[in-house]
Scaffold this motif. Structure first.
Motif, PDB file in Angstrom:
ATOM      1  N   VAL A 108      -5.182 -33.245  -3.232  1.00 38.73           N
ATOM      2  CA  VAL A 108      -4.586 -32.194  -2.399  1.00 38.73           C
ATOM      3  C   VAL A 108      -3.572 -31.417  -3.234  1.00 38.73           C
ATOM      4  CG1 VAL A 108      -3.303 -31.673  -0.293  1.00 38.73           C
ATOM      5  CG2 VAL A 108      -4.842 -33.662  -0.361  1.00 38.73           C
ATOM      6  N   TYR A 109      -3.744 -30.101  -3.298  1.00 38.64           N
ATOM      7  CA  TYR A 109      -2.790 -29.235  -3.989  1.00 38.64           C
ATOM      8  C   TYR A 109      -1.794 -28.718  -2.950  1.00 38.64           C
ATOM      9  CZ  TYR A 109      -6.278 -29.380  -7.689  1.00 38.64           C
ATOM     10  OH  TYR A 109      -7.167 -29.805  -8.651  1.00 38.64           O
ATOM     11  N   VAL A 110      -0.675 -29.407  -2.841  1.00 39.00           N
ATOM     12  CA  VAL A 110       0.282 -29.132  -1.766  1.00 39.00           C
ATOM     13  C   VAL A 110       0.890 -27.738  -1.895  1.00 39.00           C
ATOM     14  CG1 VAL A 110       2.426 -29.925  -0.675  1.00 39.00           C
ATOM     15  CG2 VAL A 110       0.744 -31.588  -1.493  1.00 39.00           C
ATOM     16  N   ARG A 111       1.004 -27.213  -3.108  1.00 37.54           N
ATOM     17  CA  ARG A 111       1.594 -25.882  -3.296  1.00 37.54           C
ATOM     18  C   ARG A 111       0.790 -24.786  -2.599  1.00 37.54           C
ATOM     19  NH1 ARG A 111      -0.825 -27.215  -8.063  1.00 37.54           N
ATOM     20  NH2 ARG A 111      -2.466 -25.828  -8.848  1.00 37.54           N
ATOM     21  N   LYS A 112      -0.463 -25.067  -2.261  1.00 37.06           N
ATOM     22  CA  LYS A 112      -1.296 -24.074  -1.589  1.00 37.06           C
ATOM     23  C   LYS A 112      -1.101 -24.085  -0.074  1.00 37.06           C
ATOM     24  CE  LYS A 112      -4.757 -24.065  -5.260  1.00 37.06           C
ATOM     25  NZ  LYS A 112      -6.191 -24.115  -5.601  1.00 37.06           N
ATOM     26  N   HIS A 113      -0.237 -24.968   0.396  1.00 37.49           N
ATOM     27  CA  HIS A 113       0.079 -25.015   1.826  1.00 37.49           C
ATOM     28  C   HIS A 113       1.232 -24.061   2.114  1.00 37.49           C
ATOM     29  CE1 HIS A 113       0.521 -26.707   5.845  1.00 37.49           C
ATOM     30  NE2 HIS A 113       1.822 -26.764   5.638  1.00 37.49           N
ATOM     31  N   ASP A 114       1.158 -23.376   3.238  1.00 30.88           N
ATOM     32  CA  ASP A 114       2.237 -22.464   3.639  1.00 30.88           C
ATOM     33  C   ASP A 114       2.486 -22.637   5.131  1.00 30.88           C
ATOM     34  OD1 ASP A 114       3.990 -20.425   4.256  1.00 30.88           O
ATOM     35  OD2 ASP A 114       2.911 -18.881   3.130  1.00 30.88           O
ATOM     36  N   LYS A 115       3.634 -23.199   5.460  1.00 34.68           N
ATOM     37  CA  LYS A 115       3.944 -23.490   6.860  1.00 34.68           C
ATOM     38  C   LYS A 115       4.088 -22.236   7.710  1.00 34.68           C
ATOM     39  CE  LYS A 115       8.967 -23.770   6.155  1.00 34.68           C
ATOM     40  NZ  LYS A 115      10.150 -24.665   6.219  1.00 34.68           N
ATOM     41  N   ASN A 116       4.199 -21.070   7.074  1.00 31.75           N
ATOM     42  CA  ASN A 116       4.384 -19.823   7.810  1.00 31.75           C
ATOM     43  C   ASN A 116       3.068 -19.171   8.223  1.00 31.75           C
ATOM     44  OD1 ASN A 116       7.330 -19.775   7.485  1.00 31.75           O
ATOM     45  ND2 ASN A 116       6.869 -19.438   5.317  1.00 31.75           N
ATOM     46  N   GLU A 117       1.950 -19.728   7.799  1.00 30.52           N
ATOM     47  CA  GLU A 117       0.663 -19.152   8.162  1.00 30.52           C
ATOM     48  C   GLU A 117       0.379 -19.351   9.650  1.00 30.52           C
ATOM     49  OE1 GLU A 117      -2.029 -21.086   5.518  1.00 30.52           O
ATOM     50  OE2 GLU A 117      -1.738 -19.614   3.915  1.00 30.52           O
ATOM     51  N   GLU A 118      -0.371 -18.438  10.215  1.00 29.73           N
ATOM     52  CA  GLU A 118      -0.684 -18.484  11.639  1.00 29.73           C
ATOM     53  C   GLU A 118      -1.488 -19.736  11.988  1.00 29.73           C
ATOM     54  OE1 GLU A 118      -2.847 -15.688  15.058  1.00 29.73           O
ATOM     55  OE2 GLU A 118      -2.757 -15.031  12.960  1.00 29.73           O
ATOM     56  N   TRP A 155       9.952 -24.085  -0.544  1.00 31.63           N
ATOM     57  CA  TRP A 155      10.338 -23.969   0.854  1.00 31.63           C
ATOM     58  C   TRP A 155       9.129 -23.864   1.785  1.00 31.63           C
ATOM     59  CZ3 TRP A 155      14.025 -25.052   4.010  1.00 31.63           C
ATOM     60  CH2 TRP A 155      14.074 -24.469   5.275  1.00 31.63           C
ATOM     61  N   ALA A 156       8.104 -23.126   1.378  1.00 31.40           N
ATOM     62  CA  ALA A 156       6.927 -22.934   2.235  1.00 31.40           C
ATOM     63  C   ALA A 156       6.187 -24.238   2.490  1.00 31.40           C
ATOM     64  CB  ALA A 156       5.978 -21.913   1.607  1.00 31.40           C
ATOM     65  N   GLN A 157       6.426 -25.234   1.654  1.00 32.45           N
ATOM     66  CA  GLN A 157       5.736 -26.518   1.808  1.00 32.45           C
ATOM     67  C   GLN A 157       6.571 -27.554   2.576  1.00 32.45           C
ATOM     68  OE1 GLN A 157       5.760 -24.997  -1.608  1.00 32.45           O
ATOM     69  NE2 GLN A 157       4.052 -23.913  -0.638  1.00 32.45           N
ATOM     70  N   THR A 158       7.797 -27.226   2.922  1.00 34.21           N
ATOM     71  CA  THR A 158       8.641 -28.182   3.657  1.00 34.21           C
ATOM     72  C   THR A 158       8.268 -28.146   5.139  1.00 34.21           C
ATOM     73  OG1 THR A 158      10.373 -26.501   3.901  1.00 34.21           O
ATOM     74  CG2 THR A 158      10.554 -28.014   2.023  1.00 34.21           C
ATOM     75  N   ASP A 159       7.104 -28.652   5.422  1.00 36.32           N
ATOM     76  CA  ASP A 159       6.521 -28.559   6.763  1.00 36.32           C
ATOM     77  C   ASP A 159       6.588 -29.929   7.435  1.00 36.32           C
ATOM     78  OD1 ASP A 159       5.046 -28.066   9.019  1.00 36.32           O
ATOM     79  OD2 ASP A 159       3.431 -27.001   7.981  1.00 36.32           O
ATOM     80  N   LEU A 160       7.684 -30.181   8.142  1.00 38.39           N
ATOM     81  CA  LEU A 160       7.876 -31.480   8.780  1.00 38.39           C
ATOM     82  C   LEU A 160       6.840 -31.719   9.873  1.00 38.39           C
ATOM     83  CD1 LEU A 160       9.564 -34.051   8.953  1.00 38.39           C
ATOM     84  CD2 LEU A 160      11.096 -32.861  10.538  1.00 38.39           C
ATOM     85  N   ALA A 161       6.491 -30.674  10.615  1.00 35.54           N
ATOM     86  CA  ALA A 161       5.507 -30.827  11.693  1.00 35.54           C
ATOM     87  C   ALA A 161       4.157 -31.271  11.136  1.00 35.54           C
ATOM     88  CB  ALA A 161       5.357 -29.521  12.458  1.00 35.54           C
ATOM     89  N   MET A 162       3.742 -30.671  10.014  1.00 37.35           N
ATOM     90  CA  MET A 162       2.455 -31.046   9.426  1.00 37.35           C
ATOM     91  C   MET A 162       2.524 -32.434   8.809  1.00 37.35           C
ATOM     92  SD  MET A 162      -0.559 -29.848   9.287  1.00 37.35           S
ATOM     93  CE  MET A 162      -1.730 -31.194   9.059  1.00 37.35           C
ATOM     94  N   ALA A 163       3.653 -32.760   8.203  1.00 40.75           N
ATOM     95  CA  ALA A 163       3.810 -34.097   7.629  1.00 40.75           C
ATOM     96  C   ALA A 163       3.688 -35.164   8.713  1.00 40.75           C
ATOM     97  CB  ALA A 163       5.158 -34.209   6.921  1.00 40.75           C
ATOM     98  N   LYS A 164       4.313 -34.927   9.861  1.00 38.81           N
ATOM     99  CA  LYS A 164       4.228 -35.882  10.969  1.00 38.81           C
ATOM    100  C   LYS A 164       2.804 -35.965  11.510  1.00 38.81           C
ATOM    101  CE  LYS A 164       7.699 -35.740  13.947  1.00 38.81           C
ATOM    102  NZ  LYS A 164       8.766 -35.180  14.830  1.00 38.81           N
TER     103      LYS A 164
END
Length: 266
Positions: A108-118, A155-164
């Motif tokens: 998994v390439y975590v840098r490609k995750h963006d918590k701000n995406e719809e 910052w875009a990867q600090t997605d607590l909701a997705m981590a949970k």
């Protein structure tokens, strides 16, 4: 993984869930009269996983079976929508090789995750399910080894909701499917975020999490070979075809897990 679980443990759990099958009349129990999978269809290896996850406590394992069945009856099959296809095409998750003991490697390439995406959590939950199911289809052991490339974590990867959500998937929807998670190149920004996430992780799962900074550590400490790892991480495995989402669908039983979306879904 299964060494502490005995045949009598499995028999006891099967006895309880079989009784549930006889009594049940709704998805909140063990079976669904409208046709979703019945817990009686679980094989011994499945029951062992539930028992391991709940330390051989038959009552707790029974409740976990019910939770897993309820989750799958609500969220499967995954809809094959244009949005999910686009997410797969970002090459965020790729197939790795297979370890010596048969675990399928998922990178998994975590840098490609963006918590701000719809619709981020919903779509990435679907992506995670597809990745887990496709990995299990390739696994010889029934388990996965996840390599999480944490380089360029921001910052875009600090997605607590997705981590949970991932924690929930691995503990309830897919218990004991993860053999190990390697957090690769996890520098200070991620380690600070991990301090927020770790309280939501049970102690058994925490023991599966390992940090690695160098490619040599993946080889020497975790028995991964260069052929198990994609070129982008310094390995020799060509994962270019994983950007074509068709390879993900082909690894899955479409009649059970996936079906084509309607025009309205697209």
């Amino acid at each position: 993984m299964m060494a502490s679980v005995t045949a009598s443990d499995v028999a006891a759990l099967r006895g309880v869930i079989t009784a549930d099958c006889v009594r049940a009349s709704s998805p909140e129990r063990a079976c669904d009269n409208e046709g979703s999978a019945c817990v009686c269809e679980l094989d011994d290896a499945d029951l062992q996983r539930f028992l391991v996850a709940r330390r051989r406590d038959v009552d707790a394992a029974t409740e976990l079976v019910r939770q897993e069945r309820t989750w799958k009856s609500k969220y499967l099959p995954v809809m094959r929508t244009a949005s999910l296809e686009a997410l797969l095409a970002k090459h965020k998750v790729v197939h790795g090789g297979r370890t010596a003991n048969g675990d399928a490697v998922v990178v998994v390439y975590v840098r490609k995750h963006d918590k701000n995406e719809e619709d981020c959590v919903h779509l990435n939950t679907q992506l995670a399910v597809v990745a887990i199911e496709a990995g299990m289809a390739r696994s010889e052991s029934g388990q996965l080894l996840a390599v999480m490339d944490m380089s360029e974590f921001g910052w875009a990867q600090t997605d607590l909701a997705m981590a949970k959500r991932i924690i929930y998937l691995l503990s309830i929807a897919y218990p004991e499917r993860l053999s190990k998670m390697i957090l690769f190149r996890a520098w200070l920004p991620f380690r600070s975020f991990y301090a927020l996430v770790s309280p939501f992780v049970d102690e058994r799962s925490k023991r599966k999490v390992h940090f690695a900074s160098e490619l040599s550590e993946l080889e020497s400490l975790h028995a991964l070979t260069l052929s198990d790892l994609p070129v982008e991480l310094g390995g020799t495995l060509d994962t270019a075809t994983d950007s074509d989402s068709g390879c993900w669908w082909d690894a899955l039983d479409r009649s059970v897990l996936l079906h084509q979306a309607t025009d309205a879904d697209k």
